[in-house]
Design a protein around this motif. Structure first.
Motif, mmCIF file in Angstrom:
data_model
loop_
_atom_site.group_PDB
_atom_site.id
_atom_site.type_symbol
_atom_site.label_atom_id
_atom_site.label_comp_id
_atom_site.label_asym_id
_atom_site.label_seq_id
_atom_site.Cartn_x
_atom_site.Cartn_y
_atom_site.Cartn_z
ATOM 1 N N GLU A 46 9.217 0.081 -3.059
ATOM 2 C CA GLU A 46 9.181 -1.321 -2.650
ATOM 3 C C GLU A 46 10.565 -1.862 -2.327
ATOM 4 N N THR A 47 11.619 -1.209 -2.828
ATOM 5 C CA THR A 47 12.977 -1.665 -2.515
ATOM 6 C C THR A 47 13.388 -1.302 -1.088
ATOM 7 N N VAL A 48 12.657 -0.382 -0.453
ATOM 8 C CA VAL A 48 12.993 0.060 0.896
ATOM 9 C C VAL A 48 12.585 -1.021 1.902
ATOM 10 N N LYS A 49 13.310 -1.113 2.976
ATOM 11 C CA LYS A 49 12.981 -2.074 4.026
ATOM 12 C C LYS A 49 11.566 -1.829 4.552
ATOM 13 N N PRO A 50 10.815 -2.883 4.805
ATOM 14 C CA PRO A 50 9.439 -2.705 5.302
ATOM 15 C C PRO A 50 9.341 -1.836 6.541
ATOM 16 N N SER A 51 10.359 -1.828 7.370
ATOM 17 C CA SER A 51 10.284 -1.058 8.613
ATOM 18 C C SER A 51 10.243 0.442 8.370
ATOM 19 N N ILE A 52 10.755 0.898 7.237
ATOM 20 C CA ILE A 52 10.760 2.348 6.964
ATOM 21 C C ILE A 52 10.030 2.657 5.656
ATOM 22 N N ARG A 53 9.232 1.714 5.157
ATOM 23 C CA ARG A 53 8.586 1.918 3.847
ATOM 24 C C ARG A 53 7.558 3.040 3.886
ATOM 25 N N TRP A 54 6.745 3.067 4.939
ATOM 26 C CA TRP A 54 5.744 4.135 5.019
ATOM 27 C C TRP A 54 6.389 5.511 5.166
ATOM 28 N N PRO A 55 7.374 5.706 6.061
ATOM 29 C CA PRO A 55 8.042 7.017 6.094
ATOM 30 C C PRO A 55 8.656 7.399 4.749
ATOM 31 N N ALA A 56 9.260 6.420 4.058
ATOM 32 C CA ALA A 56 9.833 6.710 2.742
ATOM 33 C C ALA A 56 8.740 7.102 1.749
ATOM 34 N N ALA A 57 7.598 6.437 1.829
ATOM 35 C CA ALA A 57 6.498 6.740 0.917
ATOM 36 C C ALA A 57 5.956 8.143 1.150
ATOM 37 N N PHE A 58 5.764 8.521 2.417
ATOM 38 C CA PHE A 58 5.250 9.863 2.692
ATOM 39 C C PHE A 58 6.271 10.937 2.327
ATOM 40 N N THR A 59 7.552 10.671 2.540
ATOM 41 C CA THR A 59 8.585 11.634 2.156
ATOM 42 C C THR A 59 8.613 11.821 0.646
ATOM 43 N N ALA A 60 8.587 10.694 -0.074
ATOM 44 C CA ALA A 60 8.570 10.780 -1.535
ATOM 45 C C ALA A 60 7.321 11.500 -2.029
ATOM 46 N N SER A 61 6.178 11.243 -1.406
ATOM 47 C CA SER A 61 4.935 11.883 -1.824
ATOM 48 C C SER A 61 5.006 13.395 -1.641
ATOM 49 N N PRO A 64 0.816 -1.229 0.000
ATOM 50 C CA PRO A 64 0.000 0.000 0.000
ATOM 51 C C PRO A 64 0.842 1.268 0.000
ATOM 52 N N ALA A 65 1.963 1.264 0.695
ATOM 53 C CA ALA A 65 2.817 2.454 0.718
ATOM 54 C C ALA A 65 3.343 2.770 -0.676
ATOM 55 N N ALA A 66 3.834 1.743 -1.379
ATOM 56 C CA ALA A 66 4.340 1.955 -2.737
ATOM 57 C C ALA A 66 3.216 2.378 -3.666
ATOM 58 N N ALA A 67 2.053 1.732 -3.529
ATOM 59 C CA ALA A 67 0.918 2.066 -4.394
ATOM 60 C C ALA A 67 0.448 3.503 -4.161
ATOM 61 N N MET A 68 0.452 3.938 -2.890
ATOM 62 C CA MET A 68 0.051 5.318 -2.598
ATOM 63 C C MET A 68 0.985 6.300 -3.298
ATOM 64 N N THR A 69 2.277 6.042 -3.266
ATOM 65 C CA THR A 69 3.237 6.924 -3.914
ATOM 66 C C THR A 69 3.004 6.956 -5.418
ATOM 67 N N ALA A 70 2.686 5.802 -6.005
ATOM 68 C CA ALA A 70 2.401 5.758 -7.436
ATOM 69 C C ALA A 70 1.184 6.607 -7.775
ATOM 70 N N GLY A 71 0.136 6.509 -6.952
ATOM 71 C CA GLY A 71 -1.068 7.297 -7.205
ATOM 72 C C GLY A 71 -0.797 8.779 -7.165
ATOM 73 N N LEU A 72 -0.005 9.238 -6.187
ATOM 74 C CA LEU A 72 0.298 10.666 -6.107
ATOM 75 C C LEU A 72 1.289 11.089 -7.185
ATOM 76 N N ALA A 73 2.215 10.222 -7.572
ATOM 77 C CA ALA A 73 3.123 10.552 -8.677
ATOM 78 C C ALA A 73 2.339 10.755 -9.967
ATOM 79 N N PHE A 74 1.308 9.953 -10.164
ATOM 80 C CA PHE A 74 0.455 10.132 -11.343
ATOM 81 C C PHE A 74 -0.324 11.447 -11.244
ATOM 82 N N GLY A 75 -0.896 11.732 -10.081
ATOM 83 C CA GLY A 75 -1.672 12.958 -9.922
ATOM 84 C C GLY A 75 -0.838 14.210 -10.083
ATOM 85 N N TYR A 76 0.444 14.168 -9.686
ATOM 86 C CA TYR A 76 1.323 15.326 -9.789
ATOM 87 C C TYR A 76 2.317 15.165 -10.939
ATOM 88 N N MET A 77 1.897 14.483 -11.986
ATOM 89 C CA MET A 77 2.701 14.351 -13.192
ATOM 90 C C MET A 77 2.901 15.734 -13.818
#
Length: 890
Positions: A366-381, A122-135
């Protein structure tokens, strides 16, 4: 962390708030095609209110002569606007913004669901959705039908993936539906999407193994989807020979003019409002998106067999191919495949490329460790949002579009030179030359807000009588009495699809040469005349076939017992199992809270406001010449690439303008090079004139923005060396009157420095300083001459310190007896001379009598007669003599 995993789509919705905030500013942007599509939607809404749901002929366009706009421009976006406007009573502006909001949300959620279907977290998918919206490509364009089409691309891939992997009637129906909707949204993006779909089918089929039966059913579903879109796709192809569509592929629209370099495709979008009104489109993937996508290579490297992901490999192969097709390296392919030229612009591939980049960013997360995937996703977003602030928020003034009329539409067409709401009038019928003037009675009816009468009464004999029976946009009838057989003219352009009947029987029709007006003929007597637009039989065939296909799917579903329960069971089976998160609770919750605070406290908007460029301060511009022309346009500043040139070279000069009011006429710019060693001269040594400064008519300028106007000054090869004033001004009106600059006496303004056209002058043994301000470096003269010939000297001067005054140069020819034989005193614009540069001056003295002479020269201020002193062994002197005598022979 189950809540975060299940609410990934909610985070996409929250992340889009910043984009919606920018979209919902009052009014529509003046730049781009936003107003163009608003007026197209206005015409569609007007036809819906008249009961015509698919008006292939738009009768109110081109000033009221009519135009086959919706034959060639996809109807889904104006349909959506019309449905919201007519059905819910929204204004055109609000209906447009609602359509865009729904489309963006659908595209972002589609990308999210596609990433989840590819078994991403879900974290990776959320980032993809926002990357598409802010294309970046989506955010800056006003081509809203193309925007709508791009948001359908993720759903096309979802439907393909489901039909290929799982099969089933419902999935194939969904695939056909997306094919049809894409076809109705934007034809060029649709064909690009179909090619993208073909590549995905091919690659996925190779990866998971082809199921011939399933693949065959998919091809049938694709054909049925195209059939469902035939009401638009069919006529848009078969009607090409009847219009001037070639205009949209030639000149500035020729495809080879629009390639993008790799550096342009990877540049960073602007993150602030630079107030640049005619800024070229920043057609880019976005450097920030490209960098975020790079780690996804880990899923496609061939030596990592255990983590190899087919979808990531496909994404990289397609992405690199699309990048190649947008660069000049692909020129040969565009030449070998002429059908590609209908795309007009290779950079249209940025639409599909934006979706690919968004999905690759998801693989990177998705390459990020699961323990920090959500923080990485929100930072990227958050980086994805902040990286496009200059597109999200529009700092210019906007045009309200709540109460507009057809007269406003006609005014917009004329002012913007958009006949039929197209750039080149490419959809006028083949036999039409230029832009026909509508019949005056038609314009008068529009002005009164009435349905125009398309019968041209001026062509009827005086004895004729007319009674109106029915007036509708595409169907009008009259009772006409004429004393003899009479030709009649209608205020519409002739085009296949029009029909005329006399007493219910088809009447002869013909088209007037060059103007394109539709004519017919009626016999003597009283007759019932009808003019209507039923269309061609081929269009009706396409409509009937498509309606049959649209209705056939649910009928077939009933026969196959594909009831709602079955559909629900299929959707339950489609539920994707997400990855369980291994991170500690505080990590995901803390990142989510910070992201929510950033959006809730309007951090993107606040950052944009902090970095916003002041209105009269373009970045990197010399602001020394801010001048107002008649209180309407301000010359804000300038940029010049150099101040010293050689004869035959070019100089690049950029002027920055800002309108102070909304302009009702076009102003033109002149740049003149005038010899500066003759301050009162108006001789033009070189010039550059722009009819439309910045390639944009000034009546389209926004007072809340400044405009860049680039000039190339060609220095003539035979020009006389020396200093030249660069004079800038405006002119306009029917007689080309010059606009006053600051005062009624001034019709232009000089740049604060002169341009030096260099010349090599023989150096003196040692330079001579005049008052420590001006230095004489070189002199060329004749040591012997003939009587009756003038004396010509070249002097090379250099300014040692910046001067605030203009000094007068004097050159005296003195005889041996000390008498003044000839002289020249000339005011020089020394305050405009650049410090440290050699300035060549040519001096010509009248012919003296034969004899030997000394040349004395110096500088003084007028009228104080204060001289610049020269240090000599005998003390300070107001002048200096050349070390050699000048001899004039008999």
């Amino acid at each position: 962390m189950k809540t975060l995993r299940d609410l990934g789509m909610l985070w996409v919705l929250i992340g889009l708030i910043a984009w919606w905030e920018g979209l919902n500013q009052p009014g529509l942007p003046q730049d781009g095609d936003a107003l163009l599509h608003a007026y197209r939607a206005l015409e569609m809404t007007r036809m819906w209110r008249a009961g015509i749901l698919y008006p292939r002929w738009a009768p109110d366009l081109a000033g009221g002569v009519g135009y086959p706009l919706f034959m060639f421009h996809a109807p889904l976006f104006p349909w959506s606007v019309a449905a919201l406007s007519v059905g819910l009573g929204l204004s055109i502006e609000r209906a447009m913004k609602s359509t865009l909001m729904i489309a963006t949300l659908a595209g972002s959620l589609g990308t999210y669901l596609l990433a989840r279907r590819w078994r991403l977290s879900p974290a990776a998918a959320m980032t993809a959705g926002l990357a598409f919206g802010y294309m970046p490509f989506q955010l800056q364009q006003g081509n809203y039908p193309q925007y709508l089409a791009i948001t359908l691309l993720p759903w096309l891939l979802i439907s393909i993936d489901g039909a290929l992997r799982n099969g089933g009637f419902v999935r194939r129906w969904f695939f056909a539906l997306t094919v049809a909707l894409l076809g109705f949204s934007h034809n060029l993006t649709a064909w690009m999407g179909y090619l993208l779909a073909f590549s995905y089918v091919l690659f996925l089929g190779v990866a998971i193994g082809f199921n011939k039966k399933r693949l065959g059913k998919m091809l049938i579903a694709f054909a049925l989807g195209l059939g469902m879109a035939l009401p638009y796709l069919g006529p848009s192809i078969i009607e090409i020979p009847w219009v001037h569509l070639e205009r949209a592929r030639t000149g500035v629209y020729e495809i080879t003019h629009h390639f993008r370099s790799l550096s342009q495709l990877l540049q960073l979008p602007p993150i602030r409002d630079e107030r640049w009104g005619n800024r070229p489109l920043n057609l880019t993937i976005g450097l920030h998106q490209a960098l975020l996508a790079l780690p996804s290579l880990a899923w496609g490297l061939p030596w990592r067999r255990r983590t190899l992901r087919v979808e990531a490999i496909w994404g990289w192969l397609v992405g690199l191919t699309l990048i190649f097709l947008m660069t000049p390296a692909s020129r040969l392919i565009w030449m070998l495949l002429p059908a590609l030229s209908y795309l007009q612009f290779p950079w249209r591939w940025l639409g599909p490329m934006g979706m690919i980049a968004a999905l690759l960013i998801a693989f990177s997360i998705e390459t990020v460790k699961p323990s920090i995937r959500w923080p990485a996703a929100f930072t990227a977003s958050l980086l994805l949002i902040l990286g496009t602030l200059g597109f999200v928020y529009d700092g210019g003034s906007r045009v309200p579009f709540t109460q507009v009329t057809l007269m406003d539409l006609h005014r917009y067409e004329r002012e913007q030179l958009y006949p039929g709401l197209t750039a080149t009038g490419e959809l006028f019928p083949k036999w039409v030359e230029g832009w026909p003037e509508p019949i005056p009675e038609v314009l008068e009816a529009y002005a009164r807000g009435e349905e125009p009468n398309r019968l041209d009464r001026t062509m009827l004999p005086p004895q004729a009588t007319v009674r109106i029976l029915h007036l509708a946009p595409l169907d009008q009838s009259w009772e006409i009495h004429v004393p003899f057989r009479t030709p009649i003219r209608f205020g519409v352009l002739g085009y296949p699809g029009w029909a005329i009947t006399v007493d219910g029987q088809p009447a002869p029709m013909w088209v007037e040469a060059r103007t394109g007006w539709l004519w017919s003929e009626i016999p003597a007597g009283t007759h019932h005349i009808r003019l209507w637009f039923p269309g061609r039989w081929a269009w009706r065939f396409f409509d009937g076939l498509a309606i049959g296909l649209w209705l056939g799917w649910p009928i077939l579903a009933i026969f196959r017992r594909c009831r709602i329960q079955h559909v629900a069971s299929v959707m339950r089976r489609e539920r994707i199992r997400g990855h369980r998160s291994q991170m500690p609770p505080w990590g995901g919750l803390g990142a989510a809270l910070l992201f929510l605070l950033a959006i809730g406290l309007r951090l993107p908007y606040r950052l944009w406001m902090i970095t916003r460029v002041p209105l009269d301060r373009p970045p990197g511009v010399d602001l020394a010449i801010q001048t107002d022309f008649e209180g309407r346009i301000r010359l804000v500043g300038y940029e010049i690439d150099r101040w010293v040139v050689s004869p035959g070279e070019t100089v690049r000069l950029t002027l920055w303008w800002r309108p102070l009011v909304d302009l009702d006429e076009d102003a033109h710019v002149y740049v003149h090079g005038i010899p500066a060693d003759q301050p009162f001269s108006h001789i033009q040594a070189f010039q550059s004139d722009h009819v439309h400064p910045g390639d944009l008519p000034t009546r389209r300028w926004d007072p809340e923005k400044h405009y860049r106007d680039d000039h190339v000054l060609q220095i003539p090869p035979d020009i006389s060396p020396g200093p030249y004033r660069i004079r800038v001004g405006l002119y306009g009106g029917p007689a080309g009157q010059r606009w006053h600059a600051g005062s009624p006496e001034a019709d232009g303004v000089d740049l604060p420095r002169v341009l030096i056209v260099r010349r090599a002058v023989r150096n003196l043994p040692s330079a001579v300083s005049f008052g420590g301000l001006l230095q004489l470096n070189g002199v060329e003269w004749s040591t012997g001459g003939q009587a009756g010939e003038s004396i010509k000297l070249w002097l090379s001067w250099r300014v040692l310190r910046s001067l605030n005054s203009n000094y007068t140069l004097f050159v005296h020819l003195v005889s041996k007896e000390g008498r003044l034989a000839a002289q020249q005193d000339r005011l020089q614009l020394t305050s405009m001379w650049p410090v440290g540069e050699d300035v060549p001056l040519r001096v010509e003295l009248p012919a003296p009598p034969p004899g030997r002479y000394r040349v004395r020269l110096g500088w003084y201020l007028w009228p104080s007669m204060e001289h610049l002193l020269v240090q000599t062994p005998s003390g300070d002197n107001p002048g200096w003599e050349l070390p050699f005598d000048l001899k004039v022979d008999q």
